[in-house]
Structures are given as C-alpha cells and as structure tokens.
Design an enzyme around this catalytic site. Sequence first.
Site, mmCIF file in Angstrom:
data_model
loop_
_atom_site.group_PDB
_atom_site.id
_atom_site.type_symbol
_atom_site.label_atom_id
_atom_site.label_comp_id
_atom_site.label_asym_id
_atom_site.label_seq_id
_atom_site.Cartn_x
_atom_site.Cartn_y
_atom_site.Cartn_z
ATOM 1 N N HIS A 182 0.823 -1.205 0.000
ATOM 2 C CA HIS A 182 0.000 0.000 0.000
ATOM 3 C C HIS A 182 0.859 1.258 0.000
ATOM 4 O O HIS A 182 0.594 2.212 -0.737
ATOM 5 C CB HIS A 182 -0.932 -0.026 1.212
ATOM 6 C CG HIS A 182 -1.890 1.118 1.271
ATOM 7 N ND1 HIS A 182 -2.357 1.633 2.461
ATOM 8 C CD2 HIS A 182 -2.457 1.869 0.302
ATOM 9 C CE1 HIS A 182 -3.173 2.624 2.215
ATOM 10 N NE2 HIS A 182 -3.262 2.804 0.911
ATOM 11 N N GLU A 185 2.367 1.784 -3.389
ATOM 12 C CA GLU A 185 1.344 2.334 -4.300
ATOM 13 C C GLU A 185 1.313 3.847 -4.209
ATOM 14 O O GLU A 185 1.328 4.554 -5.225
ATOM 15 C CB GLU A 185 -0.020 1.739 -3.956
ATOM 16 C CG GLU A 185 -1.215 2.432 -4.599
ATOM 17 C CD GLU A 185 -2.376 2.628 -3.638
ATOM 18 O OE1 GLU A 185 -2.863 3.775 -3.532
ATOM 19 O OE2 GLU A 185 -2.777 1.641 -2.985
ATOM 20 N N GLU A 255 4.157 10.226 1.964
ATOM 21 C CA GLU A 255 3.127 9.208 1.792
ATOM 22 C C GLU A 255 2.991 8.322 3.022
ATOM 23 O O GLU A 255 1.919 7.765 3.268
ATOM 24 C CB GLU A 255 3.438 8.360 0.558
ATOM 25 C CG GLU A 255 3.476 9.137 -0.748
ATOM 26 C CD GLU A 255 2.250 10.006 -0.944
ATOM 27 O OE1 GLU A 255 1.135 9.557 -0.591
ATOM 28 O OE2 GLU A 255 2.398 11.144 -1.441
ATOM 29 N N GLU A 262 -4.788 7.184 6.786
ATOM 30 C CA GLU A 262 -5.801 6.255 6.284
ATOM 31 C C GLU A 262 -6.051 5.140 7.294
ATOM 32 O O GLU A 262 -7.187 4.684 7.465
ATOM 33 C CB GLU A 262 -5.354 5.640 4.953
ATOM 34 C CG GLU A 262 -5.493 6.555 3.755
ATOM 35 C CD GLU A 262 -5.139 5.853 2.461
ATOM 36 O OE1 GLU A 262 -5.227 4.599 2.420
ATOM 37 O OE2 GLU A 262 -4.765 6.541 1.495
#
Length: 924
Positions: A182, A185, A255, A262
């Site tokens: 993740h 990504e 990120e 998240e």
Amino acid sequence: MRLPIASAILASTLASYAASLSFVPSTRPRNALAPPSIAIYHPQNGPTSKSKPSSHFLQMNDDPPKFSLSNLFSSDNNSSNSSLRGTVTKSKSSTEPHPSARPHINPLNALYPPHRQALEEGKVALESPPLPIHPAVQSGVLDNGFSWVFLPNRSPSGRFEAHLQVFSGSADELEPQQGIAHLTEHVAYMGSRKRERLFGTGSQTNAYTDFHHTVFYAACPTTTPRGDAHMLPMALDALCDVMEARCEPSRIEKERQAVLSEMTMVNTIEYRVECQILSTLHRENRLAKRFPIGKERLIQSWQQDDVKTWHRTHYRPDNVLLYVVGDLDPNFVEKTIQEKFGHLTAEKQGAEMKIPELKKEAALLADAVVGGTMKQAQSWHYPPVRHDFCVVDGVKDILESSDQLLKKEGGDDEEVPYDIHLQKPYSMDDKVNFLNEAELRPGKRLRPHIFKHELLQNFSFHLFAKRPVEPIRDLKSFRRSLARRICLAALQIRLNVNGRSDDPAFTFVEFNQLDSAREGCAVCSLDMTAEPNRWKEAVCKSISEIRKLGLYGVTPGEMERYASALLTDAEQLAAQGDMISHGDQLAYLMETVANGHTFMSPQQSYAVTEHALASLTLEEVNEAAAELCAHITGLKDGEISSNGVVVAVACTPKSSDASPETMVNDDKLCAAIMEACVMDVEPVEDVVVPHTLVTPEELQEAIVENPPKWESGQFSDGTPNTPSDRITRPFTLRRLGNGIRIGVAQNTAESQRGHLRLVAPGGRDAEKRLGFKKGSLAVGARAMQEGGSFGKFTREQVELFAVDHLIMVEINCNEESLVMDFVFPTTNVGNTGYGDSKQLGITGTEAVIQIVREILIDFNWEEDALGRSKQSYRTAHESLGKSLEGKSTEMIMEALSSGDERFLSIDVDTVNAITLEDAKNAVM
C-alpha cells in the site's frame, strides 16, 4: 414495500450475482511451454508472430475498494495441450536473472493469443461448444513479457481509461513488509512527475491495493483541451513512471503520513468485523495475516531501500497487465504501448534490489508460489494461497490436476521447506481467539468464531463454504451458471418474504455464491442480521430456508419467472450496444480476464443466454440447487453431502449485563446450527402471480367513471404555458385532469430502461406546518416501503409481480418532499416461452404505472410493516451513539440548523409514539 428488481437480483452480463434489490435498500494447471515468439492478437486476422530470440511469454483507490465478492468464473487451465505457460528466456546481457521471476500462467488467460487462437480454432478439448469471444477485443505480449488488452468503446465518446494491474498485493508481503504494498502504491503514483502532467486536462487518476494486486489508473479525454495532442501517450507515460518509481525519501515520508492517516480512518467497527470474518474464513492461508492496511510500527520504520526493494521485486514487466478501454484507434493503442513499455526489463529491476536478506526471502517465496498455490494452478491474478474447499463428490474432478496444492504442507513424514501459508505463529500476528474446529458429524467439520464488541448494535451471522472457481468457457458450463443464478434468485425472494412476516426473525438476510479473484476461490455465503435476543431463532429460520432449496429445489413457477428475467436482462444489455460506459466495460473485462472467463459482447451473451435457456430443464436447476446448498444439507445424515470445512462467524454486542437470550458461545452456536440442520422442512408451493394489477374491465370502468384528459402545463414563475396536444423538447410538461402534473423527457443513454419519480411536496417540513405528529411522515414512508399489499393482492403477489416485470421501487421522505422512485424496462416483460413460442407480457412502463395507481388509491396499511419501519428508525438512532462519524454529523447538523428537527435523526421516544393511523394520515 420491497418490490425487488430482477435485473439486480439476477445480475446483468456485466455484473456479478447480486442479491435482490427491493423497496428496502440493503443495509449489505499444468501447461506446455509457450513457443519462443511474441504474439499479438488481432480479431480481424488472428495472431501474428514476431520472432524475438531473447523474448519470453512468462506472463507468468487511492480509494481502497470496499469488501465485496465478485461473481465471475476462471478459465480451465488444466488442459495439458494448451499453451498458457511461458518461459523466461535469459537475456544475452550479463545482468543476472530477476530473483523472483518464474515461469507462470500468462495473466491474459483466455485472451492470451496462442490460447485464444486454439479456442477459436476448436483445438482445446471442451465438454461442449466454446463460448464466442468478443470480436473487438485485442491483446498481446511485448518482447519483455509485458501483457496488454484493448477494448474499443465509444461511451462516452472522446474518452478512454487505462488501468495498470500489478499482480502483487498485501498477500505477497514478507513478515517485515506488512503494509508495504500500500505504501509503495502511494509512493509510485503520487510521486510521479508524469502523472502531474495530466492535471488540468480533464483527467482522473488514482490507485488502490488489495490482497492480490495493486492497480493504477487514468481516465482521460482522447486529446488535450486544445485538441493539439493525443492524451494516450501522456497517460501511459504516467503509468510507465509507476514501473520506474524513484522512491525518493521525501516522497516516502510524505506518503507514510498519508497511509498512517488512512489507517486511523478505516479503523471502524465495520472494518473490524470484516477482518474477523476474513481471518476466520481464510485461517488456512496467507489472507488471514496479510490485510492491506499493514502494521503501524513497520510502516513507521521503512526507509528508501525497503520500499525500493519491494517495488523492484514486484513491478516487473512479466508481473503486470495493462487494460485500455475507450474511443481509440487499435493500431495507435498497440503502437503506443510498445513505445512506452517495451524498454522495461525484469533484470534491471532485480539489479536494483538493495536488501540481500529480503532478496533471498523473495526468491524462496517465488519458488513456493509456483510450487503450490492457486495463483500458479489456476490464475496469476489470484493471491498465493490454498483453500480448504467444501465440495460435493461430483466436483472433485475439477480439483484433480491441482490436488498437490490442496494438500497441506507438513504431513507426518514431510518437512515443510517454506511456510508460504503462514500456519506457524509469528511475533507480529494479531491476537485472535479462534475456536477449535468442531466435528458435527463424521467427516463434517465446522469452524466457528465469535466476535464480541461494545460498538456492535445487532447480532450478525455469517456461514461460508469455499469452492473452486468453475471456468465458464463452453455452453455446458454457461448453462450451469444460469441454473445457479435461477436458484439464488428464487431463494433470495423467499428470504425477503420471510423478512416481512408479521414477526420476522431477522432484519436482513442474503444467500449467495460469488467468485472472488481477490481471494482465489468461490465463496458461498449466508449473511444475516437480527436482534440480539432472537439470534437463535434467526439462525434456524435462515438455515431452514436454504435446506428447503437444497432438498426440494425451485418450483416450476419460479423456474419460469427467473429464467424469463435472466433473458430479459440480457436482452436489455444487448440493446445498449456501445452505450455501456468505459468504466463498466473495464470492470467486467478485468474480472472476466482475472478468472479466465470467456469475454463476450452483450449481443453474444444475449444470443447464448437465449439458446441455453430454451433447453434448460427444471432437473438441471434443481441439481444446481442441491450442489449450492450441500454444505448445509450435508450436516444432516442421509442428505446430499459435501466434504470440507463449513465456516461460521457470529458477531454480537458485548455487554456486562447481557441477558441469557443474547448470550452466544461456541457450544450454543454449534448447537443452533445443528438444530436448524435436522429440523424437518416442507417444499414451498407456487404463488399465483397476476400478469396485470388492473384488468381491462377494471380499466374501462375507471375510464368511464373518470374520463382521462390532458391539460396544458401552467407555471407561476413566468414560464409560458405548455400545450396539451404537442410533444415539446427537451421536456413535455402537462397536467392530468385530476391535477397531477406530468413531466416527460427522452434519454437515449440507457436503452430500454425508464425512470419514474413521483414527488409529493411537504416532507418532514409538513409535519410541523400541517400539524402531523413528529416523525410520522418519515416513519410512514418507510412503512410503505416495508409493506406492499394492494387491494386484493398480497405482498408476496405484488413483490413477484415486480420481479416478473423487472421493477425496482424506493420510497423516501426527505426534508421537503415524499419521493417515490421507480426503475423499469420499457419493453414487454413477464414473457413466457422462447423463440416462436414466446408469449409477451405487458410492458414494464404499463406495469409501473399500474403500481403507481395502486399506491395512490388502494394501498393497504399494515401494522407489521409499521413495526419494521419503527424498528429501523430506532436502530439508526441508537447506533449514532456508537459511531464517532455519525454522532459528529448529527451534532454539526444540529448546530447549523439551530436544532431544526427536519435535519436530525428521529429519537426513540418519538418513533414509539407513532401509530399506524398517524403514519397513514401524514402520508396519504
């Protein structure tokens, strides 16, 4: 009034099996080596070869998608003479081979050019005639192993979508990499300079990670805003940049924070329930310990080399597949793909893997993946897992070619070389108190798990059996899939009817079997919710209905009804032609390719459906019913049996003062399941369903009594009156003689479908202005949705009438109005027979007008429907106190509206005070 729409229940060709929709919305092989050439498939002239000595065929969001199970079928890759498996031809370069690259199934599956040619030339052994492949779809493999597929599509015109699928997700992560798929990504796409060039062009870009893959996509216009340049090269530049991500430290840090944010956002009670269900269902494989969100302390620690090592391990040209769908020239697409991705090599990626220990471990994992997982045995799209399948004896032949992967490693005389299925304990494993498997009968095993939590409002029950994905590539397998869909539709309607009894045991129930590429198997599931104090009754009732289907099958009336609905649905889809959107086409294409299913055009699918249904028998459908339900009926001795594990998960509120009726433990759960499985059940009887709600005689009598008359449309805002005798554009506005205002507009975007909205001004605002009891309009609207009896017709008759005519109805009350929405077909539906013997029913338009008429003049108000409506509002209000997001929203609305009750939830005391007469007076 839950009037289900059969197209939603039975699913269109583009969709997976779907549970019925209603007035109440749901609240849930071994293969020969490929020849040393590069193939590109053009439907017009077949595959062409380009000799390349150093080439190989080895093909071998950020919005995270919600938990869902797809409904397509994989290819049969067991034929020993099919060329699906490729080899890595070593480059002449001195660069050493990539440590994770292994020969494997090409991810194009049935669209892999040599395989497609063999299918279309009849060189693949099948049980019956092969299904036709979409004539326009093109596919190919570049010299470096990069696979691609293109589908021309013109809706909307002047746009396209490109999706790059990397066949590595969280299930491929090593122990110290949990969550890195993740994070990578994010780093790969958000850090792309070339992606930024798409900003301001009307393009949309995003990415998402799941168990089995990571997907990056761009939806763009075909040309730049000025029209002076093609957008496809720019979009593919951005996707290629993902393959060559720099993994800069500054971008990783940025990120990292986004991913951690998240992590806090998804940590809801719904997410926790999903984790409990999936970890129990897949306890025997990697999925139970490799959720995409990962581990926080690992995410906090990774540096550039960690991210780059993961990226260079998996972002290889042989491990990806590019999908392009849109309004583009095929030759231009092929040329651009070659230009943008042809320079990539796996060897270069392998040379940049910086952590030797992970490099070695990745090689061991790659050996284990091709040595014994569904990913290598059936589809490279699947995660590297095995499954404890639960199948009837007649299905075993499907597994013979893959029997080695079904054997658990670590037998009595066998040393496990690599724990690919993560059956050993590890330091970072979540602490979950799994219950032991229970042997309910000899050879019949149940794997129970109970999850209790303070934030849970209701009891929920989930019963699963995992099965191999069955390939649908020929007419015989297609007929079996139709038979299953008929069974599932019939059972769902039966369950819906039971959910609207005078005192229903459950508040929601659904039974389905869906093929899941993300899990690498088909999952047959029963999902049910109920009041905590009635959990045992709900379990028994839902399981009993499934046993009825398994033991007695469907009735002749159900067979005719749902077969007709399937055909009508396929016909409507075919009528849309090239009006199906890029997004829908791409989603269907991706799921079809993932499971090796034959990708057909809507027109081909309709023709095959009509041909198959014309000879499909009740016996075939009932055989499918017995197979679907075998894991449940098999728990009673003497009934059709299945071998394997049945998984049961119960989720229930946790409370220190819980009553004995609400207490659930493993013994009680197993006992309740067994009690339901040994109860005697009787077959259901056919229901007489009206072909029309208003007979010609009744219609003529009404016309005489109230002669229909059109009057001109009149407006108070200065708009000129519209004539009563002419069609105007874009809207035709008129009034009926009784004062009802009518507006009609033509929309060609969706062929053979209509949408009718009935609006009655007032809504919750009218409760105060007109002196109705607070909440009565909202509760009354929901009571209508929960009911559905008209005049002399029962709720079941009305519901089945709606199923026969593919009608969906939804009734809502908002702040300003009462709104009734109807979606319906405009063609003749409720037909019987096929071909020359077909007898047409009334049109969907006429059927929906009849329903509207009955709602307005002859609706039956029922106490039990009101009770279900009130219970739904009580549950919704009580759940606010256990939801941070819900409570925050309620407080914000209260502050913004100065406590205006129109915008707030209805409290329990207010709901309890509403009587049937209060609701009826307010609505009518």
